[in-house]
Scaffold this motif. Structure first.
Motif, short mmCIF file in Angstrom:
data_model
loop_
_atom_site.label_atom_id
_atom_site.label_comp_id
_atom_site.label_asym_id
_atom_site.label_seq_id
_atom_site.Cartn_x
_atom_site.Cartn_y
_atom_site.Cartn_z
N ALA A 80 -15.72 -21.95 34.62
CA ALA A 80 -15.26 -23.33 34.79
C ALA A 80 -16.46 -24.27 34.80
CB ALA A 80 -14.46 -23.47 36.08
N TYR A 81 -16.30 -25.44 34.20
CA TYR A 81 -17.41 -26.41 34.11
C TYR A 81 -18.01 -26.70 35.49
CZ TYR A 81 -19.82 -30.86 33.69
OH TYR A 81 -20.76 -31.85 33.79
N ASP A 82 -17.17 -27.03 36.47
CA ASP A 82 -17.67 -27.39 37.80
C ASP A 82 -18.47 -26.25 38.42
OD1 ASP A 82 -16.60 -29.92 37.67
OD2 ASP A 82 -14.75 -29.39 38.72
N ASP A 83 -17.99 -25.02 38.24
CA ASP A 83 -18.70 -23.86 38.79
C ASP A 83 -20.07 -23.70 38.13
OD1 ASP A 83 -16.63 -23.27 40.48
OD2 ASP A 83 -15.70 -21.82 39.13
N LEU A 84 -20.12 -23.89 36.81
CA LEU A 84 -21.38 -23.74 36.08
C LEU A 84 -22.39 -24.80 36.52
CD1 LEU A 84 -23.14 -22.46 33.93
CD2 LEU A 84 -21.99 -23.87 32.21
N ILE A 85 -21.95 -26.03 36.65
CA ILE A 85 -22.85 -27.11 37.06
C ILE A 85 -23.37 -26.87 38.47
CG2 ILE A 85 -23.03 -29.58 37.53
CD1 ILE A 85 -22.90 -28.79 34.54
N GLN A 86 -22.48 -26.41 39.35
CA GLN A 86 -22.88 -26.14 40.73
C GLN A 86 -23.89 -24.99 40.81
OE1 GLN A 86 -19.58 -25.42 43.35
NE2 GLN A 86 -20.81 -25.59 45.20
N CYS A 87 -23.71 -23.97 39.96
CA CYS A 87 -24.61 -22.82 39.96
C CYS A 87 -25.92 -23.13 39.23
CB CYS A 87 -23.94 -21.62 39.30
SG CYS A 87 -22.55 -20.95 40.26
N GLY A 88 -25.84 -23.96 38.21
CA GLY A 88 -27.05 -24.36 37.50
C GLY A 88 -27.41 -23.51 36.30
#
Length: 367
Positions: free
Chosen positions: A327-335
């Motif tokens: 998921a986009y939000d998960d990827l951005i949060q993880c970096g």
């Protein structure tokens, strides 16, 4: 590509809005009815704030947004269903689009002629919708007449179509849109084959003056439109200033931001309109990201992983094995993909997976 038609009465700002959407001067905008005769067509990028952060993670400078097609259609007048103005030509152009953006004038200006003599956006909406309803009612009656013989012969397809039309006709008779008819999902699928004007999803663009954009919520015309479409049409109303958007076409990105800041707004109304139209058409976005590019791809809501793969290339769908997904939000949060994988947020999805808006995907296939 699905199309959204820009419609409304003459001189409400349709062509000016089209020029702003497409960043062109393609559509003639003038202070008299029917300055648009043949429809103008333009492919418009869908603004998406998610692309830039995604590109940073992928370490690419190439960003490719999703796109949607807009059609600028000539102004409608009272009596169009009976041939007034551009009449049937106007209506045939609407039949060819998949959704409608109806522009309504929400400002006073003595220098800009109004075809009905004064500004009343609710009256304008009702004029447009009445013409569409009358045209649809005539089309439904004609179709039922043609089906009558086949229904008597016991043709099951004809009977199914006539049963759907029999549910739609009373709504049109009452002056309501075909969308309001109480149809099941299966019946709505049948109704799509009728290409009725009032069965198309619709949103309203409230066109305000330059100085009213920041305070549009207090504009009495805008308030009337929002109340009316919410209560009677269950539609969304978006505020835009077509003239501002047209002026922004000639400015650089930096100049445009400064101009909007001076007006007291953060984002151009056109961006919100494009995104609203994209969703109105039932479209959703998934992403791919690598060193070559970060790209937004368009799918229909409810599409499965193989369908999404086929948007990139037919071989991807034909030889689909699996989809690596985060998921986009998960990827951005993880970096990073690696960090998302470590946290168990990077998944392997199969053929039945329904792609969610914002999924970042990598497809595995074998042909």
């Amino acid at each position: 590509m699905l199309k959204a038609g820009i419609v409304g009465l003459p001189n409400v700002g349709k062509s000016t809005l089209f020029n702003a959407l497409t960043h062109t001067r393609k559509a003639q905008a003038a202070n008299y009815p029917f300055c648009t005769i043949d429809p103008n067509v333009g492919v418009v990028a869908v603004p998406d704030a998610r692309l830039e952060p995604l590109a940073k993670i992928a370490r690419t400078k190439v960003l490719i947004p999703a796109a949607v097609e807009f059609v600028d259609i000539a102004g409608l007048v009272k009596g169009a269903s009976q041939g007034e103005g551009l009449g049937n030509k106007f209506l045939s152009h609407i039949r060819e689009v998949d959704a409608i953006v109806q522009v309504v004038r929400c400002f006073e200006d003595p220098d800009i002629h109004h075809v009905t003599g004064g500004v009343d956006p609710v009256r304008d909406i009702e004029i447009v919708n009445t013409e569409l309803v009358v045209a649809d009612l005539e089309a439904v009656i004609k179709r039922r007449d043609k089906l009558a013989k086949d229904v008597k012969r016991g043709d099951k397809t004809a009977a199914a179509e006539d049963a759907v039309l029999a549910k739609i006709q009373p709504a049109l008779d009452a002056g309501q849109l075909a969308l309001s008819a109480p149809l099941t999902p299966e019946e709505r699928q049948i109704a799509r084959n009728f290409f009725l004007l009032t069965s198309k999803p619709t949103l309203f663009a409230c066109n305000v003056k330059e100085g009213d954009l920041a305070t549009a919520g207090r504009n009495p015309f805008v308030q009337k439109v929002r109340d009316y479409v919410r209560m009677h049409l269950a539609c969304e109303a978006v505020v835009i200033s077509a003239q501002i958007e047209s002026d922004l076409v000639d400015l650089s990105e930096t100049e445009a931001k400064e101009f909007l800041k001076e007006l007291g707004v953060v984002e151009s109304g056109v961006g919100a309109l494009i995104r609203a139209t994209y969703h109105l058409l039932g479209l959703r976005t998934f992403f791919t990201a690598g060193e070559k590019e970060a790209r937004a791809w368009t799918i229909h809501a409810g599409d499965t992983a193989p369908k999404a793969a086929g948007v990139i290339h037919s071989d991807f769908e034909r030889g689909f094995i699996k989809a690596e997904t985060v998921a986009y939000d998960d990827l951005i949060q993880c970096g990073s993909i690696a960090a998302a994988r470590e946290k168990g947020l990077y998944r392997m999805e199969g053929r039945e997976y329904v792609v969610q808006d914002g999924d970042v995907m990598l497809f595995k296939f074998n042909v």
